[in-house]
Scaffold this motif. Structure first.
Motif, short mmCIF file in Angstrom:
data_model
loop_
_atom_site.label_atom_id
_atom_site.label_comp_id
_atom_site.label_asym_id
_atom_site.label_seq_id
_atom_site.Cartn_x
_atom_site.Cartn_y
_atom_site.Cartn_z
N ASP A 183 0.83 -1.20 0.00
CA ASP A 183 0.00 0.00 0.00
C ASP A 183 0.86 1.25 0.00
O ASP A 183 0.51 2.25 -0.62
N ARG A 184 1.97 1.19 0.72
CA ARG A 184 2.89 2.32 0.74
C ARG A 184 4.32 1.81 0.68
O ARG A 184 4.64 0.76 1.23
N LEU A 185 5.17 2.58 -0.01
CA LEU A 185 6.59 2.32 -0.07
C LEU A 185 7.34 3.50 0.54
O LEU A 185 6.86 4.64 0.47
N SER A 186 8.49 3.24 1.13
CA SER A 186 9.29 4.35 1.66
C SER A 186 10.77 4.05 1.49
O SER A 186 11.21 2.90 1.64
N THR A 187 11.51 5.08 1.16
CA THR A 187 12.97 5.00 1.02
C THR A 187 13.57 6.08 1.90
O THR A 187 13.34 7.26 1.66
N ASN A 188 14.30 5.70 2.91
CA ASN A 188 14.84 6.69 3.84
C ASN A 188 16.00 7.47 3.23
O ASN A 188 16.93 6.87 2.68
N VAL A 189 15.94 8.81 3.34
CA VAL A 189 17.08 9.62 2.93
C VAL A 189 18.13 9.69 4.03
O VAL A 189 19.22 10.21 3.83
N GLU A 190 17.78 9.19 5.20
CA GLU A 190 18.67 9.07 6.35
C GLU A 190 18.99 10.40 7.00
O GLU A 190 18.54 10.69 8.10
N LEU A 191 19.79 11.25 6.35
CA LEU A 191 20.18 12.54 6.92
C LEU A 191 19.74 13.66 6.00
O LEU A 191 19.60 13.47 4.78
N PRO A 192 19.52 14.87 6.54
CA PRO A 192 18.93 15.95 5.74
C PRO A 192 19.82 16.48 4.61
O PRO A 192 19.30 17.00 3.63
#
Length: 416
Positions: free
Chosen positions: A165-174
């Motif tokens: 239903d949802r996917l997410s990819t962490n950018v980790e740091l700003p």
């Protein structure tokens, strides 16, 4: 396989998953494979809670497939060099746990992430296999949130979107500098490319639905709840202005549903250049408030950060109130005449309250006695509005307003 090994793994991998905040389940239509309308349990190992836009609490089994990892990101407790207990599920075990929890009404869905094992593609294949088994072999209709592995092949990302239903990819740091310093094995361009693949999948699915009238076949869904990401706050030297700049870029470039801000948690045997204590929880809270202003209230980053001290949000008052106190010449506004855009900038008025006010004033003038039925924050609103029977008078002094609406010292000390 006996219960004991699975429960031991669950204890390790549920605890390891707690550092990932990006597990909201809003934005999707509820699936129901049981034919009931029960609400999930409010407790249990590995169970987290998210809230849909209607306020409904959604319980998710939140675990890692494994906390083994080939990467050595210095801010991560599961980094390759970390001395923590390790465990690994196989896809069948995750499926079994999910179905058992679901049948007992403990959960309404699954949030599944993982450390990187062998390679990005191998790890992504394992995550996709869990979702495939649930959807195709067990006809699971609950919510599934999969963490995508940056650098995995576009074909695997496309398969993940068909089941999740949802996917997410962490950018980790700003910032890219922060990522280069603390996680040099992870490349910003690789992360962004994976996010771009998800966006393309979502957009293609939307276009396919638009063309449905011209075709007999029903187009497949692709991550109908969109994608999200998470960035860690306070591990590096990024200021709030840097964080909001990154969030703004992500929202516009990848059509994200949410950016999650997770205050850095100190970890054992951490590098000396990592902070020994976590940043104030109030900082995380203020970033979420600023994020809300960006997405729903028509503010831009420059407005939110105008007057900020050294690029940091004011911890003592919320960013909307801070903006209003710097622009006293714009207030008070006539609640019966002000356009929606201006009402959204009145401290104390949320989007729903503004919609109620606009609907109510079509029927007649709103007076001060009507406000209690339209908003729960009457005291905060009063210094910034006028009605036929109300003028704020001396309530407009900025210094007094700041003192009146700032949290009491004991509450601030707890938040800090």
């Amino acid at each position: 396989m006996s219960e004991k090994p699975i429960l031991q793994k669950l204890a390790v991998l549920a605890d390891a998953a707690k550092y990932d905040a990006s597990c909201a389940s809003s934005g999707t239509v509820r699936r129901d494979s049981t034919g009931t309308k029960g609400i999930g349990s409010t407790g249990g190992m590995g169970i987290c809670h998210s809230y849909a836009p209607d306020g409904r609490c959604i319980s998710l089994l939140k675990i890692l497939l494994t906390n083994f990892c080939i990467y050595d990101c210095r801010f991560c407790i599961n980094r390759a060099s970390s001395n923590v207990p390790r465990a690994r599920f196989n896809p069948a075990e995750v499926v079994r746990l999910t179905l058992d929890f679901y049948k007992r009404n403990y959960i309404e869905g699954l949030f599944l992430s993982s450390g990187i094992i062998r390679s990005e593609d191998y790890t992504m294949e394992q995550l996709v296999e869990v979702a495939r088994l649930l959807r195709e072999e067990h006809r699971f209709g609950g919510y599934i949130h999969l963490k995508t592995i940056a650098g995995a092949s576009p074909e695997l990302i496309a398969r993940a979107g068909l089941y999740a239903d949802r996917l997410s990819t962490n950018v980790e740091l700003p910032t890219e500098d922060g990522l280069k310093s603390f996680a040099p094995e992870k490349k910003p361009q690789t992360i962004r490319k994976t996010m771009a693949n998800v966006r393309l999948g979502v957009e293609d699915a939307v276009e396919a639905r638009k063309d449905r009238l011209l075709k007999k076949a029903k187009p497949p869904r692709f991550a109908p709840a969109g994608q999200s990401t998470q960035m860690i706050v306070g591990a590096d030297g990024a200021r709030d202005d840097d964080i909001l700049a990154s969030a703004t870029s992500l929202y516009s470039g990848y059509r994200l549903r949410r950016v999650y801000y997770s205050a850095y948690s100190p970890i054992p045997d951490a590098s000396s250049d990592l902070p020994p204590v976590r940043p104030p929880l109030m900082r995380e809270h203020r970033l979420y408030q600023a994020d809300w202003l960006l997405r729903f209230y028509g503010f831009d980053r420059a407005e939110i950060m105008a007057g900020a001290n050294d690029g940091m949000l004011d911890l003592s008052i919320d960013p909307k109130l801070a903006w209003a106190l710097q622009r006293r010449e714009s207030f008070p506004v006539d609640i019966n005449r002000a356009p929606r855009e201006m009402l959204l900038r009145v401290p104390g008025l949320g989007t729903k309250a503004v919609d109620r006010i606009i609907a109510a004033r079509r029927l007649g003038a709103i007076r001060i006695g009507d406000l209690a039925r339209l908003t729960a924050s009457v005291k905060k609103v009063l210094p910034f509005i006028t009605t036929p029977d109300w003028r704020p008078g001396g309530l407009t002094d900025s210094a007094n307003l700041r003192a009146r609406f700032a949290p009491p010292p004991e509450q601030m000390s707890l938040a800090l």
